[in-house]
Design a protein around this motif. Structure first.
Motif, PDB file in Angstrom:
ATOM      1  N   TYR A  95     171.535  57.064 -60.566  1.00  0.00           N
ATOM      2  CA  TYR A  95     171.089  57.494 -61.798  1.00  0.00           C
ATOM      3  C   TYR A  95     170.620  58.834 -61.675  1.00  0.00           C
ATOM      4  CZ  TYR A  95     166.806  57.756 -64.592  1.00  0.00           C
ATOM      5  OH  TYR A  95     165.846  58.097 -65.530  1.00  0.00           O
ATOM      6  N   LEU A  96     170.457  59.380 -60.567  1.00  0.00           N
ATOM      7  CA  LEU A  96     169.866  60.871 -60.395  1.00  0.00           C
ATOM      8  C   LEU A  96     171.126  61.584 -60.653  1.00  0.00           C
ATOM      9  CD1 LEU A  96     167.442  60.825 -57.379  1.00  0.00           C
ATOM     10  CD2 LEU A  96     166.942  61.002 -59.851  1.00  0.00           C
ATOM     11  N   ASP A  97     172.338  61.359 -60.050  1.00  0.00           N
ATOM     12  CA  ASP A  97     173.744  62.122 -60.360  1.00  0.00           C
ATOM     13  C   ASP A  97     173.900  62.128 -61.641  1.00  0.00           C
ATOM     14  OD1 ASP A  97     175.759  63.840 -59.206  1.00  0.00           O
ATOM     15  OD2 ASP A  97     177.019  61.997 -59.306  1.00  0.00           O
ATOM     16  N   LYS A  98     173.942  61.117 -62.521  1.00  0.00           N
ATOM     17  CA  LYS A  98     174.015  60.725 -63.905  1.00  0.00           C
ATOM     18  C   LYS A  98     173.475  61.775 -64.701  1.00  0.00           C
ATOM     19  CE  LYS A  98     174.796  57.177 -67.516  1.00  0.00           C
ATOM     20  NZ  LYS A  98     176.160  57.247 -67.693  1.00  0.00           N
ATOM     21  N   PHE A  99     172.073  61.868 -64.540  1.00  0.00           N
ATOM     22  CA  PHE A  99     171.000  62.537 -65.600  1.00  0.00           C
ATOM     23  C   PHE A  99     170.743  63.898 -64.915  1.00  0.00           C
ATOM     24  CE2 PHE A  99     170.656  57.921 -66.677  1.00  0.00           C
ATOM     25  CZ  PHE A  99     170.888  57.988 -67.999  1.00  0.00           C
ATOM     26  N   LEU A 100     170.827  64.097 -63.599  1.00  0.00           N
ATOM     27  CA  LEU A 100     170.577  65.572 -63.128  1.00  0.00           C
ATOM     28  C   LEU A 100     171.829  66.385 -62.810  1.00  0.00           C
ATOM     29  CD1 LEU A 100     167.459  64.792 -61.062  1.00  0.00           C
ATOM     30  CD2 LEU A 100     167.650  65.341 -63.285  1.00  0.00           C
ATOM     31  N   LEU A 151     187.491  62.760 -43.943  1.00  0.00           N
ATOM     32  CA  LEU A 151     187.509  62.199 -45.226  1.00  0.00           C
ATOM     33  C   LEU A 151     187.231  63.019 -46.390  1.00  0.00           C
ATOM     34  CD1 LEU A 151     185.745  58.791 -44.198  1.00  0.00           C
ATOM     35  CD2 LEU A 151     188.367  59.136 -44.586  1.00  0.00           C
ATOM     36  N   LYS A 152     186.719  64.289 -46.009  1.00  0.00           N
ATOM     37  CA  LYS A 152     186.578  65.369 -46.918  1.00  0.00           C
ATOM     38  C   LYS A 152     185.676  64.699 -48.159  1.00  0.00           C
ATOM     39  CE  LYS A 152     189.517  67.711 -45.116  1.00  0.00           C
ATOM     40  NZ  LYS A 152     189.311  68.771 -44.190  1.00  0.00           N
ATOM     41  N   PHE A 153     184.446  64.190 -47.716  1.00  0.00           N
ATOM     42  CA  PHE A 153     183.512  63.782 -48.845  1.00  0.00           C
ATOM     43  C   PHE A 153     182.468  64.916 -48.884  1.00  0.00           C
ATOM     44  CE2 PHE A 153     179.166  61.315 -49.096  1.00  0.00           C
ATOM     45  CZ  PHE A 153     179.503  61.065 -50.466  1.00  0.00           C
ATOM     46  N   ASP A 154     182.628  65.312 -50.332  1.00  0.00           N
ATOM     47  CA  ASP A 154     181.764  66.547 -50.627  1.00  0.00           C
ATOM     48  C   ASP A 154     180.242  66.106 -51.230  1.00  0.00           C
ATOM     49  OD1 ASP A 154     182.339  65.428 -53.181  1.00  0.00           O
ATOM     50  OD2 ASP A 154     183.802  67.225 -53.863  1.00  0.00           O
ATOM     51  N   GLY A 155     179.883  64.970 -51.006  1.00  0.00           N
ATOM     52  CA  GLY A 155     178.629  64.416 -51.657  1.00  0.00           C
ATOM     53  C   GLY A 155     177.511  64.205 -50.487  1.00  0.00           C
ATOM     54  N   ILE A 156     177.824  65.004 -49.217  1.00  0.00           N
ATOM     55  CA  ILE A 156     176.933  64.571 -48.323  1.00  0.00           C
ATOM     56  C   ILE A 156     175.561  65.244 -48.597  1.00  0.00           C
ATOM     57  CG2 ILE A 156     176.231  65.172 -45.975  1.00  0.00           C
ATOM     58  CD1 ILE A 156     179.169  64.755 -45.285  1.00  0.00           C
ATOM     59  N   THR A 157     175.404  66.575 -49.125  1.00  0.00           N
ATOM     60  CA  THR A 157     174.153  67.367 -49.624  1.00  0.00           C
ATOM     61  C   THR A 157     173.584  66.536 -50.462  1.00  0.00           C
ATOM     62  OG1 THR A 157     175.158  69.229 -48.888  1.00  0.00           O
ATOM     63  CG2 THR A 157     173.450  69.331 -50.513  1.00  0.00           C
ATOM     64  N   LYS A 158     174.235  65.936 -51.561  1.00  0.00           N
ATOM     65  CA  LYS A 158     173.530  64.896 -52.562  1.00  0.00           C
ATOM     66  C   LYS A 158     172.935  63.825 -52.074  1.00  0.00           C
ATOM     67  CE  LYS A 158     177.165  64.711 -55.416  1.00  0.00           C
ATOM     68  NZ  LYS A 158     177.642  64.363 -57.005  1.00  0.00           N
ATOM     69  N   VAL A 159     173.760  63.366 -51.239  1.00  0.00           N
ATOM     70  CA  VAL A 159     173.241  61.969 -50.724  1.00  0.00           C
ATOM     71  C   VAL A 159     171.813  62.241 -49.694  1.00  0.00           C
ATOM     72  CG1 VAL A 159     173.511  59.971 -48.870  1.00  0.00           C
ATOM     73  CG2 VAL A 159     175.376  60.786 -50.214  1.00  0.00           C
ATOM     74  N   SER A 160     171.943  63.419 -49.155  1.00  0.00           N
ATOM     75  CA  SER A 160     170.619  63.859 -48.292  1.00  0.00           C
ATOM     76  C   SER A 160     169.623  64.168 -49.023  1.00  0.00           C
ATOM     77  CB  SER A 160     171.238  65.156 -47.408  1.00  0.00           C
ATOM     78  OG  SER A 160     172.406  65.037 -46.719  1.00  0.00           O
ATOM     79  N   LEU A 161     169.861  65.048 -50.382  1.00  0.00           N
ATOM     80  CA  LEU A 161     168.674  65.084 -51.156  1.00  0.00           C
ATOM     81  C   LEU A 161     168.014  63.894 -51.864  1.00  0.00           C
ATOM     82  CD1 LEU A 161     166.998  66.923 -53.004  1.00  0.00           C
ATOM     83  CD2 LEU A 161     168.858  67.067 -54.862  1.00  0.00           C
ATOM     84  N   VAL A 162     168.998  62.962 -52.140  1.00  0.00           N
ATOM     85  CA  VAL A 162     168.640  61.494 -52.772  1.00  0.00           C
ATOM     86  C   VAL A 162     167.721  60.996 -51.523  1.00  0.00           C
ATOM     87  CG1 VAL A 162     169.152  59.388 -53.831  1.00  0.00           C
ATOM     88  CG2 VAL A 162     170.193  61.565 -54.423  1.00  0.00           C
ATOM     89  N   TYR A 163     168.292  60.690 -50.380  1.00  0.00           N
ATOM     90  CA  TYR A 163     167.427  60.173 -49.372  1.00  0.00           C
ATOM     91  C   TYR A 163     166.262  60.625 -49.207  1.00  0.00           C
ATOM     92  CZ  TYR A 163     166.975  57.360 -45.097  1.00  0.00           C
ATOM     93  OH  TYR A 163     166.738  56.478 -43.997  1.00  0.00           O
ATOM     94  N   ILE A 165     164.152  61.965 -51.426  1.00  0.00           N
ATOM     95  CA  ILE A 165     163.444  61.453 -52.461  1.00  0.00           C
ATOM     96  C   ILE A 165     163.237  60.151 -52.210  1.00  0.00           C
ATOM     97  CG2 ILE A 165     163.654  60.891 -55.031  1.00  0.00           C
ATOM     98  CD1 ILE A 165     165.535  63.368 -55.527  1.00  0.00           C
ATOM     99  N   LEU A 166     163.931  59.588 -51.525  1.00  0.00           N
ATOM    100  CA  LEU A 166     163.721  57.742 -51.203  1.00  0.00           C
ATOM    101  C   LEU A 166     162.826  57.509 -50.179  1.00  0.00           C
ATOM    102  CD1 LEU A 166     167.249  56.256 -51.923  1.00  0.00           C
ATOM    103  CD2 LEU A 166     165.205  56.047 -53.304  1.00  0.00           C
ATOM    104  N   LEU A 167     162.530  58.782 -49.372  1.00  0.00           N
ATOM    105  CA  LEU A 167     161.687  58.656 -48.011  1.00  0.00           C
ATOM    106  C   LEU A 167     160.509  58.151 -48.264  1.00  0.00           C
ATOM    107  CD1 LEU A 167     162.371  61.772 -45.879  1.00  0.00           C
ATOM    108  CD2 LEU A 167     163.113  59.339 -45.370  1.00  0.00           C
ATOM    109  N   LEU A 168     159.542  58.233 -49.511  1.00  0.00           N
ATOM    110  CA  LEU A 168     158.427  57.540 -49.631  1.00  0.00           C
ATOM    111  C   LEU A 168     158.558  55.991 -49.965  1.00  0.00           C
ATOM    112  CD1 LEU A 168     155.386  57.599 -50.188  1.00  0.00           C
ATOM    113  CD2 LEU A 168     155.839  58.183 -52.628  1.00  0.00           C
ATOM    114  N   PRO A 169     159.537  55.542 -50.772  1.00  0.00           N
ATOM    115  CA  PRO A 169     159.643  54.046 -50.866  1.00  0.00           C
ATOM    116  C   PRO A 169     160.105  53.445 -49.426  1.00  0.00           C
ATOM    117  CG  PRO A 169     161.194  55.168 -52.106  1.00  0.00           C
ATOM    118  CD  PRO A 169     160.175  56.315 -51.893  1.00  0.00           C
TER     119      PRO A 169
END
Length: 232
Positions: A95-100, A151-163, A165-169
């Motif tokens: 959701y966040l990646d799609k809209f932000l 594996l050359k995954f270039d989304g680690i920063t994005k996952v870290s940011l979303v995680y 955000i998810l720390l409160l829940p």
């Protein structure tokens, strides 16, 4: 009703994300199959890890809050945990990646990731006498190295940011599981197996464990999503 508390935690973790999956502007329901493939793929090693630690007494579950059904020594609620939590996290990421339009890893990100790898491995070595700390930080460090540099995954920063955000829940859900706001903890830990650093009632290892689990779920979700589109 308290015997269904862990079921309730799983239910309320997933239900809102599940309902919004069908929203016409989101349509995450189109990706249920890729998610299930990713979720099950990641759940298998984590469940084996969970079953091993339970058998060794590194952690255990309070029957007061469980329905009573077990497989491999694990409550059925614990099995559901490995689908419900990743579903909500992957949905939130999508959701966040799609809209932000979250930014992929930039070249400088590799230095932060490299530091995180070294930090995880250093903690694993320093606390090698504590099974939960050792395995959590060791596998997280190795996972980051594998995902980024092999594996050359270039989304680690994005996952870290979303995680983050998810720390409160995360604190709410895992807080309940570890005893925040209830008379006894649902999940209990052997104090000799982890560092003893807690956020409220939550061992810091749980946050790292969850981060590693979500990293692999997101990575595999997008891999399976690509195949899903190609064969759709």
């Amino acid at each position: 009703m308290e015997k269904y508390l862990y079921f309730a935690v799983n239910f309320f973790t997933i239900i809102i994300c599940f309902i919004y999956s069908f929203h016409p502007k989101i349509r995450f329901d189109r990706y249920f199959v890729p998610f299930l493939k990713a979720g099950v793929s990641v759940a298998i090693p984590f469940i084996l890890w969970d079953a091993w630690f339970t058998a060794e007494g590194i952690w255990w579950f309070n029957d007061r809050y469980l329905a009573g059904w077990r497989m491999l020594g694990l409550p059925v609620e614990e099995w559901l945990f490995f689908i419900c939590i990743p579903f909500s996290c992957v949905f939130t990421y999508y959701y966040l990646d799609k809209f932000l339009n979250l930014k992929k890893d930039r070249p400088a990100a590799r230095y932060g990731i490299f530091f995180a790898i070294l930090l995880c491995l250093a903690i694993a070595v320093i606390h090698s006498d504590k099974d939960y700390t050792l395995l959590t930080f060791l596998t997280t460090g190795l996972s980051l190295a594998l995902l980024k540099f092999v594996l050359k995954f270039d989304g680690i920063t994005k996952v870290s940011l979303v995680y983050m955000i998810l720390l409160l829940p995360f604190l709410i859900v895992n807080g309940v599981l570890t005893g925040t706001g209830i008379e006894e903890a649902i999940v209990n830990y052997n104090p000799d197996a982890f560092m003893g650093i807690r956020i409220l009632t939550i061992p810091i290892e749980d946050a790292v464990y969850g981060y590693e689990m979500i990293l692999w779920n997101v990575f595999l979700f997008f891999k399976f999503s690509e195949n899903h589109k190609n064969h759709g």
